[in-house]
Design a protein around this motif. Sequence first.
Motif, PDB file in Angstrom:
ATOM      1  N   LEU A 186       5.042   4.347  -5.181  1.00 52.84           N
ATOM      2  CA  LEU A 186       4.013   4.821  -4.253  1.00 52.84           C
ATOM      3  C   LEU A 186       2.804   3.891  -4.184  1.00 52.84           C
ATOM      4  N   GLY A 187       2.738   2.886  -5.063  1.00 49.15           N
ATOM      5  CA  GLY A 187       1.628   1.942  -5.033  1.00 49.15           C
ATOM      6  C   GLY A 187       0.305   2.538  -5.450  1.00 49.15           C
ATOM      7  N   LEU A 188       0.342   3.447  -6.446  1.00 47.18           N
ATOM      8  CA  LEU A 188      -0.858   4.145  -6.892  1.00 47.18           C
ATOM      9  C   LEU A 188      -1.253   3.704  -8.297  1.00 47.18           C
ATOM     10  N   PRO A 189      -2.532   3.831  -8.647  1.00 51.28           N
ATOM     11  CA  PRO A 189      -2.928   3.595 -10.038  1.00 51.28           C
ATOM     12  C   PRO A 189      -2.262   4.627 -10.939  1.00 51.28           C
ATOM     13  N   THR A 214       3.438  -2.556  -2.917  1.00 53.20           N
ATOM     14  CA  THR A 214       2.425  -2.160  -1.939  1.00 53.20           C
ATOM     15  C   THR A 214       3.046  -1.805  -0.589  1.00 53.20           C
ATOM     16  N   GLU A 215       4.362  -1.638  -0.550  1.00 51.77           N
ATOM     17  CA  GLU A 215       5.058  -1.482   0.726  1.00 51.77           C
ATOM     18  C   GLU A 215       5.030  -0.058   1.275  1.00 51.77           C
ATOM     19  N   PHE A 216       4.920   0.953   0.409  1.00 51.77           N
ATOM     20  CA  PHE A 216       4.991   2.328   0.892  1.00 51.77           C
ATOM     21  C   PHE A 216       3.646   2.751   1.466  1.00 51.77           C
ATOM     22  N   GLU A 217       3.665   3.733   2.332  1.00 57.10           N
ATOM     23  CA  GLU A 217       2.453   4.119   3.065  1.00 57.10           C
ATOM     24  C   GLU A 217       1.338   4.637   2.167  1.00 57.10           C
ATOM     25  N   THR A 218       1.673   5.139   0.982  1.00 54.96           N
ATOM     26  CA  THR A 218       0.651   5.690   0.092  1.00 54.96           C
ATOM     27  C   THR A 218      -0.091   4.630  -0.704  1.00 54.96           C
ATOM     28  N   ALA A 219       0.390   3.376  -0.676  1.00 58.72           N
ATOM     29  CA  ALA A 219      -0.200   2.321  -1.506  1.00 58.72           C
ATOM     30  C   ALA A 219      -1.676   2.146  -1.188  1.00 58.72           C
ATOM     31  N   GLN A 220      -2.487   2.066  -2.246  1.00 59.25           N
ATOM     32  CA  GLN A 220      -3.926   1.914  -2.046  1.00 59.25           C
ATOM     33  C   GLN A 220      -4.516   0.797  -2.907  1.00 59.25           C
ATOM     34  N   LEU A 221      -3.664   0.011  -3.553  1.00 62.54           N
ATOM     35  CA  LEU A 221      -4.119  -1.084  -4.400  1.00 62.54           C
ATOM     36  C   LEU A 221      -3.346  -2.357  -4.093  1.00 62.54           C
ATOM     37  N   PRO A 222      -3.983  -3.519  -4.222  1.00 62.24           N
ATOM     38  CA  PRO A 222      -3.247  -4.771  -4.037  1.00 62.24           C
ATOM     39  C   PRO A 222      -2.383  -5.135  -5.229  1.00 62.24           C
TER      40      PRO A 222
END
Length: 338
Positions: A186-189, A214-222
């Motif tokens: 999910l690209g989350l911390p 970082t590909e999924f829509e929920t990702a919020q971090l580089p």
Amino acid sequence: MPSSSRVPLSVLDLVPVASGTGAREAIDQSLELARLADSLGYQRYWYAEHHNSVAFASSATSLLIGRAAEHTERIRLGSGGVMLPNHSPLMVAEYYGTLAEMYGDRIDLGLGRAPGTDPITAAALRRGAATTDTFVQDVVDLHRYLAPRDEEQLRQQVRALPGQGTQVPLWMLGSSLDGAAVAAYLGLPYAFASHFAPQLRHQALALYRERFSTEFETAQLPQAYSMAGVNVLVAPTDEEAAFLFTTAQQMAAGIRTGQRVKLQPPVDDLDAAIGPEVARFVDGFQAVRAVGSPETVVRQLEAIVADLEVDELIVTTYAFDPAHRLRSFELLAQAWQA
């Protein structure tokens, strides 16, 4: 708050209730600690959702966050976490979106997939939800409720108001490889619960870093960002800290024996109080800990950071006397800044 070479420190609070006191005292003491943490420069202050427990008064995290926000200025406040199987994503978005509208960009939303209680209580909290198989979809739904909407989306009937557009930062909490994989996908911390589930800490954190996307829509971090929980008790001397820490050890013993009680006074002989077999369990259960004088604890925390390669630590402290808990966080902050 930390020196240039040290990671930020945060606070995890379960609002512990000491023997001879009640929830009201525990909640007031929690607010006092939040104020102190704010003044000392801690990064964030999170409340952990627990239900049907005489030992903790942290069942309504959003209410505790709101009260703390009214009495603090800069510290980030949040859930560590909201146990998503207990709640509908829409309601969570409304609660935390309301907090964001009231207090601005100071709110975090940590999410867990466990119920935070026993199965019977879990069923009472969310009737009709027999499994937690919808967890990932629930996170996606929550993200969408909090995200800005385009014109087409604005015509949809179900919206989180307040909530929509606040983009409250999401965190994934976990104590297993599954949780690490979900956080990475999910690209989350990611916050790992090493303060009570240390066994898989190295594998889970490594898996999270390796698979982070970082590909999924929920990702919020580089890039990946991880935090680990640590049991901490700081006192002027190693001996006093070890003595005071027996309160936390007795609490852990109650988890092993199924005898959940309020915080108990510290004891001189832990083996005599809980038995050597349970004491061995407690030692493993609380393996990720830093207990001692300020100098001792700083060395131990630096070793934990190096061992786990995390970007932040979140500290949980139990003391029978709330004054000793306040002192522990004050001594820690002073030593960590040095």
